[in-house]
Design a protein around this motif. Structure first.
Motif, PDB file in Angstrom:
ATOM      1  N   ALA A   1      -5.663  12.029  -6.427  1.00 51.80           N
ATOM      2  CA  ALA A   1      -7.059  12.340  -6.747  1.00 51.80           C
ATOM      3  C   ALA A   1      -7.821  12.680  -5.478  1.00 51.80           C
ATOM      4  O   ALA A   1      -7.528  12.168  -4.396  1.00 51.80           O
ATOM      5  CB  ALA A   1      -7.728  11.158  -7.451  1.00 51.80           C
ATOM      6  N   GLU A   2      -8.817  13.549  -5.629  1.00 55.35           N
ATOM      7  CA  GLU A   2      -9.702  13.922  -4.531  1.00 55.35           C
ATOM      8  C   GLU A   2     -11.003  13.136  -4.686  1.00 55.35           C
ATOM      9  O   GLU A   2     -11.545  13.032  -5.797  1.00 55.35           O
ATOM     10  CB  GLU A   2      -9.985  15.422  -4.569  1.00 55.35           C
ATOM     11  N   ASP A   3     -11.530  12.607  -3.586  1.00 53.31           N
ATOM     12  CA  ASP A   3     -12.721  11.770  -3.706  1.00 53.31           C
ATOM     13  C   ASP A   3     -14.023  12.545  -3.596  1.00 53.31           C
ATOM     14  O   ASP A   3     -15.103  11.973  -3.706  1.00 53.31           O
ATOM     15  CB  ASP A   3     -12.702  10.640  -2.678  1.00 53.31           C
ATOM     16  N   GLY A   4     -13.938  13.869  -3.354  1.00 55.42           N
ATOM     17  CA  GLY A   4     -15.143  14.677  -3.255  1.00 55.42           C
ATOM     18  C   GLY A   4     -15.662  14.835  -1.842  1.00 55.42           C
ATOM     19  O   GLY A   4     -16.565  15.633  -1.575  1.00 55.42           O
ATOM     20  N   ASP A   5     -15.113  14.084  -0.891  1.00 56.46           N
ATOM     21  CA  ASP A   5     -15.546  14.149   0.504  1.00 56.46           C
ATOM     22  C   ASP A   5     -14.489  14.802   1.394  1.00 56.46           C
ATOM     23  O   ASP A   5     -14.513  14.655   2.618  1.00 56.46           O
ATOM     24  CB  ASP A   5     -15.853  12.746   1.041  1.00 56.46           C
ATOM     25  N   GLY A   6     -13.543  15.490   0.748  1.00 56.38           N
ATOM     26  CA  GLY A   6     -12.512  16.154   1.531  1.00 56.38           C
ATOM     27  C   GLY A   6     -11.250  15.361   1.716  1.00 56.38           C
ATOM     28  O   GLY A   6     -10.285  15.860   2.311  1.00 56.38           O
ATOM     29  N   TRP A   7     -11.219  14.123   1.239  1.00 57.25           N
ATOM     30  CA  TRP A   7     -10.019  13.298   1.356  1.00 57.25           C
ATOM     31  C   TRP A   7      -9.314  13.228   0.009  1.00 57.25           C
ATOM     32  O   TRP A   7      -9.936  13.225  -1.044  1.00 57.25           O
ATOM     33  CB  TRP A   7     -10.367  11.876   1.815  1.00 57.25           C
ATOM     34  N   TRP A   8      -7.974  13.131   0.084  1.00 59.13           N
ATOM     35  CA  TRP A   8      -7.158  12.959  -1.111  1.00 59.13           C
ATOM     36  C   TRP A   8      -6.492  11.589  -1.044  1.00 59.13           C
ATOM     37  O   TRP A   8      -6.103  11.140   0.034  1.00 59.13           O
ATOM     38  CB  TRP A   8      -6.082  14.041  -1.200  1.00 59.13           C
ATOM     39  N   HIS A   9      -6.370  10.939  -2.181  1.00 59.43           N
ATOM     40  CA  HIS A   9      -5.783   9.609  -2.260  1.00 59.43           C
ATOM     41  C   HIS A   9      -4.621   9.637  -3.244  1.00 59.43           C
ATOM     42  O   HIS A   9      -4.690  10.287  -4.296  1.00 59.43           O
ATOM     43  CB  HIS A   9      -6.825   8.590  -2.716  1.00 59.43           C
ATOM     44  N   ALA A  10      -3.550   8.945  -2.901  1.00 63.73           N
ATOM     45  CA  ALA A  10      -2.370   8.888  -3.759  1.00 63.73           C
ATOM     46  C   ALA A  10      -1.833   7.476  -3.772  1.00 63.73           C
ATOM     47  O   ALA A  10      -1.913   6.743  -2.766  1.00 63.73           O
ATOM     48  CB  ALA A  10      -1.295   9.857  -3.269  1.00 63.73           C
ATOM     49  N   ALA A  11      -1.268   7.104  -4.930  1.00 63.54           N
ATOM     50  CA  ALA A  11      -0.687   5.760  -5.055  1.00 63.54           C
ATOM     51  C   ALA A  11       0.297   5.761  -6.206  1.00 63.54           C
ATOM     52  O   ALA A  11       0.159   6.528  -7.166  1.00 63.54           O
ATOM     53  CB  ALA A  11      -1.784   4.719  -5.313  1.00 63.54           C
ATOM     54  N   PRO A  12       1.330   4.905  -6.133  1.00 56.21           N
ATOM     55  CA  PRO A  12       2.259   4.790  -7.264  1.00 56.21           C
ATOM     56  C   PRO A  12       1.562   4.172  -8.471  1.00 56.21           C
ATOM     57  O   PRO A  12       0.557   3.476  -8.339  1.00 56.21           O
ATOM     58  CB  PRO A  12       3.367   3.877  -6.729  1.00 56.21           C
ATOM     59  N   VAL A  13       2.099   4.446  -9.651  1.00 57.32           N
ATOM     60  CA  VAL A  13       1.545   3.923 -10.903  1.00 57.32           C
ATOM     61  C   VAL A  13       2.623   3.111 -11.612  1.00 57.32           C
ATOM     62  O   VAL A  13       3.735   3.620 -11.832  1.00 57.32           O
ATOM     63  CB  VAL A  13       1.062   5.085 -11.802  1.00 57.32           C
ATOM     64  N   PRO A  14       2.341   1.842 -11.979  1.00 58.19           N
ATOM     65  CA  PRO A  14       1.072   1.155 -11.701  1.00 58.19           C
ATOM     66  C   PRO A  14       0.907   0.888 -10.213  1.00 58.19           C
ATOM     67  O   PRO A  14       1.893   0.779  -9.477  1.00 58.19           O
ATOM     68  CB  PRO A  14       1.206  -0.136 -12.502  1.00 58.19           C
ATOM     69  N   PRO A  15      -0.355   0.763  -9.756  1.00 58.78           N
ATOM     70  CA  PRO A  15      -0.600   0.634  -8.310  1.00 58.78           C
ATOM     71  C   PRO A  15      -0.074  -0.676  -7.743  1.00 58.78           C
ATOM     72  O   PRO A  15      -0.001  -1.687  -8.437  1.00 58.78           O
ATOM     73  CB  PRO A  15      -2.131   0.706  -8.213  1.00 58.78           C
ATOM     74  N   SER A  16       0.330  -0.620  -6.495  1.00 68.35           N
ATOM     75  CA  SER A  16       0.747  -1.829  -5.777  1.00 68.35           C
ATOM     76  C   SER A  16      -0.002  -1.869  -4.456  1.00 68.35           C
ATOM     77  O   SER A  16      -0.443  -0.841  -3.947  1.00 68.35           O
ATOM     78  CB  SER A  16       2.259  -1.822  -5.551  1.00 68.35           C
ATOM     79  N   GLY A  17      -0.123  -3.027  -3.903  1.00 66.58           N
ATOM     80  CA  GLY A  17      -1.011  -3.277  -2.780  1.00 66.58           C
ATOM     81  C   GLY A  17      -0.962  -2.306  -1.624  1.00 66.58           C
ATOM     82  O   GLY A  17      -1.957  -1.714  -1.257  1.00 66.58           O
TER      83      GLY A  17
END
Length: 577
Positions: A14-30
């Protein structure tokens, strides 16, 4: 990065709208989160074969392809939301990821961004430029989890999961086809236009041949008539005592009048000039490629459309400009009698499935059993059942078909009755046609009264610039008989679109796993084109055949129905038919 028994865990992006992209496994882990400037970095960091969950493939994948990052699988949250809303009787509600998150949290639901018209000359934009409300990564993961729960609650969860997965794959294919482009010889196209239309005059006037034909029409009427203006043509015929309702070919071609021949010739060439003339060539063909924007599921039945460029309406004469690169070939494959075969599979009519499983022409097989060997009558009967021709010879032919294949005819009859009664009607995998002339939200959430499992109206998620299915959105009509004809065809045409999604996904996977250089470059309804090196053509043709068989099994289960292709390996598209 952990894996499941079925391979790598899915990841959300996902993109946060400020130019950064975030990624994580699903379901999320720490600790397994990524924060990157370029989404391609996240793709490269995840295990091969990862299924990516994101807001919209159209908004993300073109950018990844431009960066050289190709993904094998994805889950398109916004497309899944659209399918789920339809299944729940809530067609028309906003389907964006932001809207889904708002519904989940009880917040005000934002309207979807406006439809975007294609802009010629901007084919290489990296992403869908429509404004979007960005959804944070955790919100996207929560929406995905909620969709999984809703999918599990549908009437046929396995089918709906297959539908969402295959249509997500279709959006990957659409982006890849846009990037690859259909090989197009601009020099051949220009020569064709000069051959057909004559020289161009200065300014925006008609080319020579059109001007000559317009003059012939005027001479035939004894006054100046503009053949490009239907009202002028209708008025001119009325002055001669001939009343016309329109200037369509079928209405004027039998008239005994000297204006008919030049008028028909003008109409044919005028269409080429306006739809695929010099201006179209300058706008849409660059660097030897035509790159239309394909939109999977752009109609209610799931058929594809294109946004701009008229890709699904290329006249055969213009197809002479579609030429493979030197040393390459076009493998052009048409699914044979796809919709009747789909009707056999979804109706589970034993006799019809048996005929549809034979290695022969389907209509010929039917004609020997019920129409004294008259193939044309057999074809008219089957198409009449699918499209609702219930008068004249069509009624007689339908009666003969009903005696031979009662379950198949009953299936479409039931779908028509459900449409007339305003009930939800679904394709085999679960795509839903909304009820007519009332709020979809008033339907029972359980979809009670579905008929069959579901003709072809565009919905509002496609841009208005290039509706290429030829269907006006009459599904909301209060004319119950028209609605019944609509849903009668919907169950067949929509289920055929279900099968086509799976066929394309299987073909894409096969070409990739074999390490071929072959590229999917075109698809419409029942036809697919692969551009490949000449030495790969036999393997591509076999891959298409196998993909059709695999799609039949995945979609409809273990039936005797065959889904064969007529396949041609050619240098020029026009030589395929």
């Amino acid at each position: 990065m952990s894996e499941t028994a079925d391979g790598p865990r899915p990841w959300a992006l996902a993109e946060d709208g400020d130019g950064w992209w975030h990624a994580a496994p699903v379901p999320p882990s720490g600790g397994s989160r990524l924060r990157v400037r370029d989404p391609a970095e996240a793709i490269r960091a995840a295990p091969p074969g990862t299924r990516w969950i994101w807001r919209s493939t159209a908004a993300v994948y073109p950018r990844l392809l431009a960066a050289g990052a190709r993904v094998e699988r994805c889950y398109d949250v916004e497309d899944a939301e659209l399918l789920l809303l339809g299944h729940e009787g809530r067609s028309g509600e906003p389907r964006s990821a932001a809207a889904a998150w708002a519904r989940l949290t009880g917040a005000p639901v934002p309207a979807d961004p406006p439809a975007r018209a294609a802009e010629p000359g901007t084919q290489d934009s990296l992403f869908d430029p429509r404004p979007a409300v960005h959804v944070p990564l955790d919100a996207l993961i929560a929406v995905h989890a909620d969709q999984a729960r809703r999918l599990a609650a549908t009437a046929h969860p396995d089918r709906m999961r297959l539908l969402t997965a295959s249509e997500s794959a279709a959006f990957l294919i659409a982006a890849e086809m846009h990037r690859a482009g259909l090989p197009w010889r601009a020099d051949v196209h220009r020569a064709l236009l000069t051959e057909l239309l004559g020289e161009r005059y200065a300014g925006r006037g008609e080319p020579r041949r059109l001007a000559e034909l317009a003059h012939e029409v005027s001479v035939a009427f004894g006054r100046r008539v503009r053949p490009d203006l239907p009202a002028d043509v209708v008025k001119a015929f009325a002055e001669t005592g001939v009343k016309l309702r329109s200037t369509r070919r079928w209405e004027i071609q039998e008239l005994d009048h000297p204006a008919v021949e030049p008028l028909l010739a003008y109409k044919k060439l005028y269409r080429i000039w306006t739809a695929h003339g010099w201006s179209w060539l300058a706008d849409w063909v660059h660097d030897g490629r035509f790159r239309p924007e394909f939109i999977p599921g752009g109609t209610l039945t799931g058929r594809w459309v294109t946004n701009g460029g008229g890709a699904l309406q290329i006249p055969k004469v213009i197809r002479r400009a579609v030429v493979a690169d030197p040393g390459w070939r076009l493998v052009v494959a048409d699914a044979d009698q796809m919709e009747p075969r789909v009707l056999a599979a979804i109706s589970r009519d034993p006799a019809f499935m048996e005929v549809a499983g034979r290695p022969e022409d389907l209509y010929t097989g039917i004609s020997r059993q019920s129409f004294s060997g008259d193939r044309d009558k057999a074809k008219l009967a089957v198409l009449g059942a699918v499209y609702g021709q219930t008068s004249g010879d069509g009624l007689k032919n339908l009666a003969a078909l009903r005696r031979r294949f009662p379950r198949a005819v009953a299936y479409v009859d039931d779908a028509a009755r459900a449409g007339e009664e305003g009930r939800l009607v679904r394709t085999w995998l679960g795509r839903t046609c909304p009820p007519p002339a009332r709020s979809a939200a008033s339907e029972d959430d359980d979809g009670a009264g579905e008929a069959g499992i579901p003709q072809d109206a565009p919905d509002d998620r496609t841009a208005p610039a290039d509706r290429e299915d030829g269907w006006t959105p009459s599904y909301a009509s209060t004319n119950t008989r028209a609605r019944g004809r609509f849903t009668r065809n919907f169950v067949v045409q929509g289920s055929a679109a279900d099968w086509a999604l799976l066929m394309l996904a299987a073909l894409r996977q096969s070409l990739s796993s074999a390490g071929m250089r072959a590229e999917l470059v075109f698809f419409q309804h029942d036809e697919v084109i692969v551009h490949c090196p000449e030495e790969e053509a036999p393997a591509v043709a076999e891959a298409i055949r196998a993909a059709g068989d695999r799609a039949g099994r995945l979609c409809f289960g273990d039936t005797p129905v065959r889904f064969p292709f007529s396949t041609a390996v050619v240098e020029c598209y026009a030589d395929a038919k």
